[in-house]
Scaffold this motif. Structure first.
Motif, PDB file in Angstrom:
ATOM      1  N   LEU A 153       0.828  -1.198   0.000  1.00 51.61           N
ATOM      2  CA  LEU A 153       0.000   0.000   0.000  1.00 51.61           C
ATOM      3  C   LEU A 153       0.870   1.259   0.000  1.00 51.61           C
ATOM      4  N   MET A 154       1.875   1.271   0.840  1.00 47.26           N
ATOM      5  CA  MET A 154       2.719   2.457   0.934  1.00 47.26           C
ATOM      6  C   MET A 154       3.565   2.653  -0.329  1.00 47.26           C
ATOM      7  N   ALA A 155       3.941   1.555  -0.971  1.00 50.46           N
ATOM      8  CA  ALA A 155       4.643   1.662  -2.251  1.00 50.46           C
ATOM      9  C   ALA A 155       3.714   2.199  -3.336  1.00 50.46           C
ATOM     10  N   PHE A 156       2.483   1.699  -3.373  1.00 48.33           N
ATOM     11  CA  PHE A 156       1.512   2.203  -4.358  1.00 48.33           C
ATOM     12  C   PHE A 156       1.262   3.690  -4.152  1.00 48.33           C
ATOM     13  N   GLU A 157       1.133   4.104  -2.895  1.00 47.58           N
ATOM     14  CA  GLU A 157       0.918   5.521  -2.616  1.00 47.58           C
ATOM     15  C   GLU A 157       2.106   6.354  -3.076  1.00 47.58           C
ATOM     16  N   ALA A 158       3.306   5.815  -2.905  1.00 45.24           N
ATOM     17  CA  ALA A 158       4.505   6.544  -3.332  1.00 45.24           C
ATOM     18  C   ALA A 158       4.559   6.689  -4.847  1.00 45.24           C
ATOM     19  N   VAL A 159       4.139   5.651  -5.572  1.00 47.28           N
ATOM     20  CA  VAL A 159       4.093   5.745  -7.037  1.00 47.28           C
ATOM     21  C   VAL A 159       3.033   6.755  -7.460  1.00 47.28           C
ATOM     22  N   ARG A 160       1.882   6.692  -6.841  1.00 44.63           N
ATOM     23  CA  ARG A 160       0.802   7.626  -7.172  1.00 44.63           C
ATOM     24  C   ARG A 160       1.220   9.071  -6.906  1.00 44.63           C
ATOM     25  N   ASP A 161       1.983   9.282  -5.830  1.00 44.33           N
ATOM     26  CA  ASP A 161       2.389  10.630  -5.458  1.00 44.33           C
ATOM     27  C   ASP A 161       3.636  11.106  -6.184  1.00 44.33           C
ATOM     28  N   GLY A 162       4.265  10.219  -6.971  1.00 48.48           N
ATOM     29  CA  GLY A 162       5.456  10.614  -7.704  1.00 48.48           C
ATOM     30  C   GLY A 162       6.755  10.463  -6.942  1.00 48.48           C
ATOM     31  N   ARG A 163       6.715   9.877  -5.746  1.00 51.73           N
ATOM     32  CA  ARG A 163       7.941   9.652  -4.988  1.00 51.73           C
ATOM     33  C   ARG A 163       8.694   8.431  -5.478  1.00 51.73           C
ATOM     34  N   LEU A 164       8.014   7.567  -6.196  1.00 45.75           N
ATOM     35  CA  LEU A 164       8.616   6.430  -6.885  1.00 45.75           C
ATOM     36  C   LEU A 164       8.059   6.370  -8.295  1.00 45.75           C
ATOM     37  N   THR A 165       8.815   5.794  -9.214  1.00 45.00           N
ATOM     38  CA  THR A 165       8.284   5.447 -10.530  1.00 45.00           C
ATOM     39  C   THR A 165       8.463   3.952 -10.741  1.00 45.00           C
ATOM     40  N   MET A 166       7.628   3.377 -11.561  1.00 46.96           N
ATOM     41  CA  MET A 166       7.697   1.936 -11.790  1.00 46.96           C
ATOM     42  C   MET A 166       8.992   1.530 -12.482  1.00 46.96           C
ATOM     43  N   GLN A 167       9.588   2.437 -13.243  1.00 40.68           N
ATOM     44  CA  GLN A 167      10.762   2.090 -14.037  1.00 40.68           C
ATOM     45  C   GLN A 167      12.083   2.298 -13.298  1.00 40.68           C
ATOM     46  N   GLU A 168      12.096   3.131 -12.264  1.00 45.40           N
ATOM     47  CA  GLU A 168      13.377   3.400 -11.608  1.00 45.40           C
ATOM     48  C   GLU A 168      13.899   2.152 -10.903  1.00 45.40           C
ATOM     49  N   THR A 169      15.212   2.059 -10.800  1.00 42.97           N
ATOM     50  CA  THR A 169      15.840   0.902 -10.169  1.00 42.97           C
ATOM     51  C   THR A 169      16.383   1.292  -8.797  1.00 42.97           C
ATOM     52  N   LEU A 170      16.294   0.355  -7.862  1.00 43.39           N
ATOM     53  CA  LEU A 170      16.693   0.606  -6.477  1.00 43.39           C
ATOM     54  C   LEU A 170      17.824  -0.338  -6.079  1.00 43.39           C
ATOM     55  N   PRO A 171      18.749   0.146  -5.247  1.00 41.83           N
ATOM     56  CA  PRO A 171      19.861  -0.698  -4.800  1.00 41.83           C
ATOM     57  C   PRO A 171      19.422  -1.687  -3.731  1.00 41.83           C
ATOM     58  N   VAL A 172      20.173  -2.759  -3.592  1.00 42.89           N
ATOM     59  CA  VAL A 172      19.903  -3.794  -2.591  1.00 42.89           C
ATOM     60  C   VAL A 172      20.977  -3.710  -1.517  1.00 42.89           C
ATOM     61  N   SER A 173      20.570  -3.483  -0.277  1.00 42.15           N
ATOM     62  CA  SER A 173      21.517  -3.365   0.827  1.00 42.15           C
ATOM     63  C   SER A 173      21.901  -4.741   1.363  1.00 42.15           C
ATOM     64  N   GLN A 174      22.938  -4.744   2.164  1.00 36.97           N
ATOM     65  CA  GLN A 174      23.334  -5.986   2.829  1.00 36.97           C
ATOM     66  C   GLN A 174      22.215  -6.475   3.746  1.00 36.97           C
ATOM     67  N   HIS A 175      21.520  -5.542   4.393  1.00 35.96           N
ATOM     68  CA  HIS A 175      20.413  -5.924   5.267  1.00 35.96           C
ATOM     69  C   HIS A 175      19.299  -6.607   4.475  1.00 35.96           C
ATOM     70  N   ALA A 176      18.916  -6.037   3.335  1.00 37.08           N
ATOM     71  CA  ALA A 176      17.868  -6.642   2.515  1.00 37.08           C
ATOM     72  C   ALA A 176      18.288  -8.011   2.020  1.00 37.08           C
ATOM     73  N   MET A 177      19.538  -8.118   1.609  1.00 32.21           N
ATOM     74  CA  MET A 177      20.051  -9.385   1.086  1.00 32.21           C
ATOM     75  C   MET A 177      20.097 -10.472   2.163  1.00 32.21           C
ATOM     76  N   SER A 178      20.192 -10.062   3.421  1.00 32.48           N
ATOM     77  CA  SER A 178      20.384 -11.030   4.509  1.00 32.48           C
ATOM     78  C   SER A 178      19.128 -11.819   4.849  1.00 32.48           C
ATOM     79  N   TYR A 179      17.981 -11.391   4.362  1.00 30.39           N
ATOM     80  CA  TYR A 179      16.736 -12.091   4.704  1.00 30.39           C
ATOM     81  C   TYR A 179      16.707 -13.489   4.102  1.00 30.39           C
ATOM     82  N   GLY A 180      16.213 -14.435   4.884  1.00 29.25           N
ATOM     83  CA  GLY A 180      15.952 -15.778   4.402  1.00 29.25           C
ATOM     84  C   GLY A 180      14.485 -15.958   4.087  1.00 29.25           C
ATOM     85  N   GLY A 181      14.025 -17.185   4.187  1.00 28.89           N
ATOM     86  CA  GLY A 181      12.635 -17.469   3.878  1.00 28.89           C
ATOM     87  C   GLY A 181      12.350 -17.289   2.406  1.00 28.89           C
ATOM     88  N   SER A 182      11.196 -16.765   2.115  1.00 24.25           N
ATOM     89  CA  SER A 182      10.806 -16.549   0.725  1.00 24.25           C
ATOM     90  C   SER A 182      11.458 -15.264   0.207  1.00 24.25           C
TER      91      SER A 182
END
Length: 393
Positions: free
Chosen positions: A64-93
């Motif tokens: 929901l918060m990502a959709f709101e950010a796209v709607r408000d122009g704070r994100l675009t669907m095409q922009e690329t985002l970096p992956v941090s060590q913290h994000a990479m560290s997650y297991g599971g799915s």
């Protein structure tokens, strides 16, 4: 003041309601909440306000918060985002992201919706967080949830990874799902996608886990969840004809049980209830006394068609009454909300439907005011309406 419904309307209702009691639905889920979105009717409430571990179902809040950010122009669907060590560290799915990746917002959203990517949630969270951390984003999630009326939701992370205090109720999850469906129709079709093969890197994780999507029952969302603490859960939605049902369940002991209970709920909600047009827009439901008006009474009508959802299986009856504070004070404007039609069907919550003025009632002239004063003084201007109506076949 409580008014009985006019006899002609009561007769009409008797023909419309083929009467109304459905057996209570029993579910193995620890908690469940089922709502007919079309009418807003609550069909099932089992521990629906208990704050429970939501597992991956809490990813809906990140979406929901990502959709709101796209709607408000704070994100675009095409922009690329970096992956941090913290994000990479997650297991599971996960989407199997690493720190060398830059991933488009669109791929990250699909990675969350279809693949339930814990790492994808963390990437979105760190990007939108006020302090650049997932914990900061979780605090923002909690604040936004409160603004939406989700009073039993508190977030410790973006993805439902087990954490102390990370909790949501089934009612909150249904409210959240309804917001996603209603406010973001441009994104909602992603929830019905059954596969997403991100970059070909994880062939073992390409399928949507929602068991209802492969069934021909109108299912088109939303999100599964599972941890050892939470058990198996699902926030689901299905549409058949003009009706949509949204539900959330939690605490089941297996994937199979989750699939069985989810299908049972959808089947029950559509087969055991039907939508009925009780009255049309502008149709007079009752009339009410007016104080100091050019006319002594005003018709009470619905501002739009009154569509209600009622059980259809067993014989029963519907009680209803019109409630307002009266006599009403002139002047009155057509369309002004004056009263409520209160329906009390068996085995369903009370329904309150606003009624408005049928026509303008201007302030009466000098003679009307004198006459009202005299009748009031003599005790003649009193409520004589009967209190309640019962409608049955």
């Amino acid at each position: 003041m409580r008014l009985s419904l006019p006899s002609m309307l009561a007769f009409g209702l008797a023909l419309v309601f083929s009467v109304v009691q459905a057996s209570a639905f029993e579910t193995r889920a620890r908690a469940a909440f089922v709502m007919d979105q079309t009418t807003g009717t609550v069909l099932l409430n089992k521990n629906a306000d208990e704050a429970l571990p939501p597992a991956s179902m809490s990813k809906l809040m990140t979406l929901l918060m990502a959709f709101e950010a796209v709607r408000d122009g704070r994100l675009t669907m095409q922009e690329t985002l970096p992956v941090s060590q913290h994000a990479m560290s997650y297991g599971g799915s996960t989407m199997f992201l690493d720190t060398t990746d830059r991933v488009s917002v669109e791929d990250l959203l699909r990675g969350i919706i279809v693949l339930s990517g814990n790492d994808a949630c963390a990437v979105i969270a760190e990007t939108l967080s006020p302090d650049g951390t997932e914990a900061g984003f979780a605090r923002l999630m909690t604040r936004r949830a409160r603004q939406l009326g989700m009073t039993n939701s508190t977030f410790a992370n973006s993805n439902g990874w087990p954490a102390p205090g990370h909790r949501m109720s089934m009612r909150d999850l249904v409210l959240l799902a309804n917001t996603l469906i209603t406010d973001f129709p441009e994104f909602y079709p992603m929830f019905s996608e059954t596969q997403f093969a991100f970059d070909g890197r994880a062939p073992q994780n390409v399928n949507n886990r929602n068991p209802l999507l492969k069934l021909d029952i109108g299912a088109d969302g939303l999100k599964t969840g599972h941890t050892q603490e939470a058990g198996y859960g699902l926030v689901g939605s299905a549409r058949q004809g003009n009706r949509r049902v949204i539900f959330a369940i939690s605490g089941l002991d297996s994937e199979r049980a989750r699939a069985e209970v989810s299908e049972q709920i959808v089947s029950w909600a559509f087969r055991q209830f039907s939508e009925i047009t009780l009255a049309r827009e502008g149709q007079r439901i009752a009339d009410a006394k007016v104080w100091m008006g050019k006319s002594p009474r005003v018709g009470l009508v619905p501002a739009e068609d009154i569509d209600v959802l009622l059980p259809v299986l067993a014989q029963g009856k519907v009680q209803g009454e019109v409630v307002y504070n009266g006599p009403l004070q002139a002047p009155i404007t057509a369309g002004q909300e004056l009263a409520e039609l209160v329906l009390m069907p068996e085995d369903l919550p009370e329904m309150r439907i606003p009624l408005v003025a049928e026509v303008d009632v201007p302030l009466g002239g000098f003679g009307v005011r004198i006459n009202t004063a005299v009748t009031t003084f003599s005790g003649q201007f009193t409520a004589t309406d009967t209190p309640q109506v019962e409608v049955s076949q």
